[in-house]
Design a protein around this motif. Sequence first.
Motif, PDB file in Angstrom:
ATOM      1  N   GLY A  27     111.784 105.624  32.539  1.00  0.00           N
ATOM      2  CA  GLY A  27     112.753 104.807  31.828  1.00  0.00           C
ATOM      3  C   GLY A  27     113.849 105.612  31.167  1.00  0.00           C
ATOM      4  N   GLY A  28     114.858 104.910  30.682  1.00  0.00           N
ATOM      5  CA  GLY A  28     115.983 105.544  30.020  1.00  0.00           C
ATOM      6  C   GLY A  28     115.922 105.384  28.511  1.00  0.00           C
ATOM      7  N   ALA A  29     117.078 105.368  27.864  1.00  0.00           N
ATOM      8  CA  ALA A  29     117.153 105.297  26.411  1.00  0.00           C
ATOM      9  C   ALA A  29     116.531 104.012  25.886  1.00  0.00           C
ATOM     10  N   PHE A  30     115.872 104.139  24.732  1.00  0.00           N
ATOM     11  CA  PHE A  30     115.249 103.017  24.030  1.00  0.00           C
ATOM     12  C   PHE A  30     114.102 102.383  24.799  1.00  0.00           C
ATOM     13  N   SER A  31     113.603 103.012  25.843  1.00  0.00           N
ATOM     14  CA  SER A  31     112.559 102.367  26.643  1.00  0.00           C
ATOM     15  C   SER A  31     111.232 103.093  26.525  1.00  0.00           C
ATOM     16  N   THR A  32     110.169 102.305  26.510  1.00  0.00           N
ATOM     17  CA  THR A  32     108.818 102.820  26.688  1.00  0.00           C
ATOM     18  C   THR A  32     108.378 102.431  28.098  1.00  0.00           C
ATOM     19  N   GLY A  33     107.148 102.727  28.446  1.00  0.00           N
ATOM     20  CA  GLY A  33     106.671 102.408  29.780  1.00  0.00           C
ATOM     21  C   GLY A  33     106.702 100.932  30.101  1.00  0.00           C
ATOM     22  N   THR A  34     106.631 100.090  29.071  1.00  0.00           N
ATOM     23  CA  THR A  34     106.616  98.647  29.316  1.00  0.00           C
ATOM     24  C   THR A  34     107.936  98.156  29.896  1.00  0.00           C
ATOM     25  N   ALA A  35     109.016  98.885  29.649  1.00  0.00           N
ATOM     26  CA  ALA A  35     110.325  98.457  30.154  1.00  0.00           C
ATOM     27  C   ALA A  35     110.352  98.406  31.672  1.00  0.00           C
ATOM     28  N   GLU A  36     109.615  99.318  32.306  1.00  0.00           N
ATOM     29  CA  GLU A  36     109.580  99.348  33.765  1.00  0.00           C
ATOM     30  C   GLU A  36     108.429  98.517  34.329  1.00  0.00           C
ATOM     31  N   GLY A  37     107.716  97.799  33.455  1.00  0.00           N
ATOM     32  CA  GLY A  37     106.583  96.987  33.899  1.00  0.00           C
ATOM     33  C   GLY A  37     106.921  95.946  34.946  1.00  0.00           C
ATOM     34  N   PRO A  38     107.994  95.157  34.759  1.00  0.00           N
ATOM     35  CA  PRO A  38     108.336  94.158  35.781  1.00  0.00           C
ATOM     36  C   PRO A  38     108.624  94.784  37.142  1.00  0.00           C
ATOM     37  N   LEU A  39     109.374  95.878  37.170  1.00  0.00           N
ATOM     38  CA  LEU A  39     109.651  96.557  38.435  1.00  0.00           C
ATOM     39  C   LEU A  39     108.357  97.085  39.040  1.00  0.00           C
ATOM     40  N   ALA A  40     107.488  97.640  38.205  1.00  0.00           N
ATOM     41  CA  ALA A  40     106.210  98.153  38.688  1.00  0.00           C
ATOM     42  C   ALA A  40     105.385  97.049  39.341  1.00  0.00           C
ATOM     43  N   GLY A  41     105.452  95.849  38.772  1.00  0.00           N
ATOM     44  CA  GLY A  41     104.700  94.741  39.326  1.00  0.00           C
ATOM     45  C   GLY A  41     105.097  94.420  40.755  1.00  0.00           C
ATOM     46  N   TYR A  42     106.386  94.470  41.042  1.00  0.00           N
ATOM     47  CA  TYR A  42     106.851  94.208  42.403  1.00  0.00           C
ATOM     48  C   TYR A  42     106.496  95.354  43.346  1.00  0.00           C
ATOM     49  N   ASP A 242     121.986  96.462  33.617  1.00  0.00           N
ATOM     50  CA  ASP A 242     120.756  95.709  33.328  1.00  0.00           C
ATOM     51  C   ASP A 242     120.302  95.045  34.620  1.00  0.00           C
ATOM     52  N   VAL A 243     119.786  95.853  35.522  1.00  0.00           N
ATOM     53  CA  VAL A 243     119.510  95.404  36.880  1.00  0.00           C
ATOM     54  C   VAL A 243     118.281  94.495  36.945  1.00  0.00           C
ATOM     55  N   ASP A 244     118.334  93.516  37.824  1.00  0.00           N
ATOM     56  CA  ASP A 244     117.222  92.604  38.057  1.00  0.00           C
ATOM     57  C   ASP A 244     116.176  93.327  38.911  1.00  0.00           C
ATOM     58  N   PRO A 245     114.953  93.516  38.400  1.00  0.00           N
ATOM     59  CA  PRO A 245     113.936  94.235  39.176  1.00  0.00           C
ATOM     60  C   PRO A 245     113.593  93.559  40.499  1.00  0.00           C
ATOM     61  N   ARG A 246     113.792  92.252  40.592  1.00  0.00           N
ATOM     62  CA  ARG A 246     113.518  91.546  41.851  1.00  0.00           C
ATOM     63  C   ARG A 246     114.505  91.954  42.934  1.00  0.00           C
ATOM     64  N   ARG A 247     115.708  92.313  42.516  1.00  0.00           N
ATOM     65  CA  ARG A 247     116.716  92.763  43.474  1.00  0.00           C
ATOM     66  C   ARG A 247     116.558  94.241  43.805  1.00  0.00           C
ATOM     67  N   LEU A 248     116.133  95.000  42.843  1.00  0.00           N
ATOM     68  CA  LEU A 248     116.014  96.450  43.024  1.00  0.00           C
ATOM     69  C   LEU A 248     114.765  96.838  43.802  1.00  0.00           C
ATOM     70  N   ALA A 249     113.659  96.166  43.560  1.00  0.00           N
ATOM     71  CA  ALA A 249     112.371  96.563  44.147  1.00  0.00           C
ATOM     72  C   ALA A 249     112.408  96.676  45.672  1.00  0.00           C
ATOM     73  N   PRO A 250     112.967  95.710  46.418  1.00  0.00           N
ATOM     74  CA  PRO A 250     112.959  95.839  47.880  1.00  0.00           C
ATOM     75  C   PRO A 250     113.744  97.054  48.378  1.00  0.00           C
ATOM     76  N   VAL A 251     114.825  97.389  47.693  1.00  0.00           N
ATOM     77  CA  VAL A 251     115.630  98.553  48.085  1.00  0.00           C
ATOM     78  C   VAL A 251     114.816  99.834  47.902  1.00  0.00           C
ATOM     79  N   LEU A 252     114.137  99.939  46.769  1.00  0.00           N
ATOM     80  CA  LEU A 252     113.310 101.118  46.518  1.00  0.00           C
ATOM     81  C   LEU A 252     112.134 101.176  47.489  1.00  0.00           C
TER      82      LEU A 252
END
Length: 259
Positions: A27-42, A242-252
Amino acid sequence: MSKVISRDGTPIAYERRGEGAPLILVGGAFSTGTAEGPLAGYLAEDFDVVTYDRRGRGASGDTAPYAVAREVEDLAALIAEVGGSAFLYGMSSGGALVLRAAAAGLAVPRLAVYEPPFTVREDTREDKAAYTERLNALLAEGSRGAAVELFLAVVGMPREFVTKMRQAPVWRSFESLAPTLAYDDAVMGDGTVPADRLATLAQPVLVVSGTASPGVMRDAARLTADAVPDGRQASLLAQTHDVDPRRLAPVLARFFAAA
């Protein structure tokens, strides 16, 4: 959360989900691991995904004095924990960190970043140095709220929004994480695209940006990809920082699955 001990003895808290090749999200500034939780779920549908609290955040420890090399060692400890090799993805200043980790020689077959906030203008170095000096001075005197305001102003947050945010519950979280703003600032170096360092990367690097992000961010993404021998670019339609993890996950997922 589980914990791994970094080289300097700092405990780093992390979570794992899914099965497949290991993929660590940073994660980036002001983020803990929970910030990337939605992306991790996908991404957990295809990968063994690790989210973690960077040092000084959440359930992780912290050891003074700070050095960017210690954060690289934190990633090295996580990579060792998941089997000795892992893909990396970094958001914003977390992207700058994973680029540094790969350049340091960590076992990273592929890495991806989303809009690392480098500047595209050489003449902004003095502004960056002034920000660093002011930020560290505020943190040294314990003025966490002022440090948060300074950061938000630098990233372009209108003052009226900052005033409203001060009244919101999230402000307490911002102040608790304020000392780590100096960590992200150190990770960014002088703020410019570190072309010489990026030129040493041998692995494929995907740099993603949003078409609705400011032009300077899209330019920085382009310059970052251009500086990497095997740099690749992807643009997400109508997405901002502030990217939507649903849009980013398939690309990654496609990029990492191609390894």
